[in-house]
Design a protein around this motif. Structure first.
Motif, PDB file in Angstrom:
ATOM      1  N   ASN A 210     -36.117  27.808  10.138  1.00 26.51           N
ATOM      2  CA  ASN A 210     -35.284  27.063   9.189  1.00 26.51           C
ATOM      3  C   ASN A 210     -36.017  25.889   8.565  1.00 26.51           C
TER       4      ASN A 210
ATOM      5  N   SER B 249     -31.259  27.941  15.772  1.00 25.12           N
ATOM      6  CA  SER B 249     -31.699  27.727  14.394  1.00 25.12           C
ATOM      7  C   SER B 249     -33.017  28.450  14.140  1.00 25.12           C
ATOM      8  N   GLY B 250     -33.085  29.169  13.034  1.00 24.29           N
ATOM      9  CA  GLY B 250     -34.303  29.868  12.666  1.00 24.29           C
ATOM     10  C   GLY B 250     -34.413  31.277  13.214  1.00 24.29           C
TER      11      GLY B 250
ATOM     12  N   ASN C 132     -28.704  29.771  10.576  1.00 23.93           N
ATOM     13  CA  ASN C 132     -28.927  28.330  10.363  1.00 23.93           C
ATOM     14  C   ASN C 132     -27.783  27.386  10.668  1.00 23.93           C
TER      15      ASN C 132
ATOM     16  N   ASP D   6     -32.271  27.659   3.579  1.00 24.10           N
ATOM     17  CA  ASP D   6     -32.690  26.797   4.688  1.00 24.10           C
ATOM     18  C   ASP D   6     -33.835  27.501   5.410  1.00 24.10           C
TER      19      ASP D   6
END
Length: 282
Positions: free
Chosen positions: A73, A205-206, A222, A124
């Motif tokens: 992200n 996240s990511g 994200n 993102d």
């Protein structure tokens, strides 16, 4: 956002999301001859970051001899979250990534030498260039990259959100697409909304969002609305084309990745002026 890990443990304790791994929906007993067989989705090719998850990715036009890329992200960027409207390209980096095998065991450390692209505008994403090639990773560790699909994902698709940080795989479906997703100062366009089974938490996240049938990356995980607040950080809201706002507490989101391959040319080089490239520009 599915916060970087600094807040992840408190997120588990306070909001209770993801206390146990999400389970795939039960299989129907009805005949399914018309359906394509699902591929095996595991941790191979995913990576763990110091505070987030990610994956080694390639594009349909990438060559085995190209430098390997890592996707995560924008808000996982080691130098801090890009501000609204900011696009970062060509920034030096020495960030490391733990390369995982199919069982989620770290088998190597990969190192970046550049932040190729990073933004939190419209999407993102951060894309790192590593110091090695796909061929070298395959030869040394037996791991192949994940391929980024270059067509728009489809509502109803069965997906897996694979977190290299937590070594956890969430299974659900694409519930639909959000015209605008607003979170604090940031606005994301055409976001993926999950069905409720993908109750992702801080540290995810990511994570790559993988089509369970093709094994290709269709999005990057994200964010999610944790507390039911309206359009605040960690509480994104949905805004439709008419400006109507909807808040869905406990629902999580990802950013599509199909538009990224058009922005990369021979040698995995970024070209934001390439035909068909719609990523935000500096």
């Amino acid at each position: 956002m599915n916060k970087p890990l600094l807040a992840a443990l408190s997120a588990v304790a306070t909001i209770g999301l993801g206390a146990t791994p999400a389970l795939a929906a039960p299989h129907s007993s009805a005949p399914h001859a018309a359906k394509a067989a699902a591929v095996t989705v595991d941790f191979a090719g995913t990576v763990s970051l110091s505070n987030c998850s990610g994956s080694v990715i390639r594009f349909p036009g990438s060559a085995d001899t190209d430098p390997a890329l890592v996707l995560t992200n924008g808000h996982c960027l080691e130098t801090g979250m890009p501000s609204a409207g900011q696009v970062i390209t060509g920034q030096s980096s020495s960030r490391t990534f733990g390369l995982l095998n199919s069982a989620g065991t770290k088998i190597a450390t990969l190192r970046a030498n550049q932040v190729v692209y990073s933004t939190m505008t419209d999407t993102d994403v951060t894309i790192y260039r590593t110091t090695t090639t796909y061929a070298a990773i395959k030869s040394s560790y037996g791991i192949s990259p994940l391929t980024v699909q270059d067509t728009h994902p489809v509502a109803g698709t069965a997906i897996k959100v694979v977190s290299g940080y937590w070594k956890r795989i969430y299974s659900c479906n694409i519930d639909g697409f959000v015209y605008r997703l607003k979170e604090g100062d940031w606005t994301f366009k055409d976001s993926v909304r999950y069905t409720s089974a993908c109750n992702t938490i801080g540290g995810t996240s990511g994570s790559p969002v993988i089509d369970a049938t093709t094994g290709k990356v269709v999005a990057v995980n994200n964010t999610g609305n944790e507390d039911g607040e309206r359009c605040t950080v960690n509480n994104p809201c949905e805004v439709d084309a008419s400006g109507n706002v909807t808040v869905r507490q406990g629902i999580n989101y990802a950013q599509e990745t199909y538009n990224i391959p058009a922005c990369f040319t021979t040698g995995n080089k970024l070209n934001l002026s390439a035909a068909g490239c719609t990523l935000p520009k500096p």
